[in-house]
Design a protein around this motif. Structure first.
Motif: not given
Ligand code: 5GP
Length: 190
Positions: A13-22
């Protein structure tokens, strides 16, 4: 059913994966659709039910477990359950699209195990645990105690990274987004 490919993004959590997925979801040519997980955790400000997650009660979650409705599920944090519903994959495949997941490391490896021939599992690695802590504090969405829980989990998760198909280092978000795009575009061509 005609099944598309599965693209898993896992990371602490906090690695930036959500931003990358979006970011990847804005690329129409990749034909991706987001696997909306069910969760029993509280709904954060700005999150939408049926878009970010299906927010359900712990009781409803237990009911889905009893009905064998999940492809995978987990108690990611104490009393906070998260899971991928079978109906979610069917919904996306029925649209003729590929599924993209933003799920934790164990869940990601679980998907890969169940669909080995059609899954690309990507581990997004933060530059360091210290940087991860800085990002989590900056986000201001969790209490100190919860941040501590997430950091302890992060160390365990980083140890699992070699089991993924690819490790994507996120030192710089723009670079990581571009690398992720290329990885997925290449994989979908195969
Ligand atoms: P958050 O509470 O920050 O939205 O998510 C906490 C963690 O749970 C993240 O690592 C997220 O990727 C993961 N997660 C979200 N949905 C699922 C799921 O369906 N299954 C599993 N195993 N983990 C999930």
């Amino acid at each position: 059913m005609n099944t598309g490919k599965l693209i898993v993004f896992s990371a602490p959590s906090g690695s930036g994966k959500t931003t990358i997925v979006k970011h990847l979801l804005t690329k129409d040519e990749l034909q991706l659709d987001f696997s909306i997980s069910a969760t029993s955790r509280y709904q954060r400000e700005g999150e939408l039910n049926g878009k970010d997650y299906y927010f359900i009660s712990a009781t409803e979650f237990q009911q889905h477990i009893s009905n064998n409705d999940f492809v995978e599920f987990e108690e990611v944090y104490k009393d906070n359950y998260y899971g991928t519903l079978k109906t979610e994959l069917e919904r996306i495949w029925a649209l003729g699209k590929n599924v993209i997941f933003d799920i934790d490391v164990i869940g990601g490896l679980n998907i890969k195990k169940q669909y080995p021939d059609q899954t690309l599992a990507v581990f997004v690695s933060p530059p360091s645990v210290e940087e991860l802590e800085r990002r989590l504090r900056f986000r201001q969405t969790e209490t100190d105690e919860k941040i501590q829980m997430r950091l302890e989990k992060a160390e365990r998760e980083i140890a699992e990274a070699p089991k993924f198909d690819v490790i994507l280092e996120n030192h710089d978000l723009e670079t990581a987004k571009q690398e992720a795009y290329q990885l997925i575009a290449d994989y979908l061509k195969k």
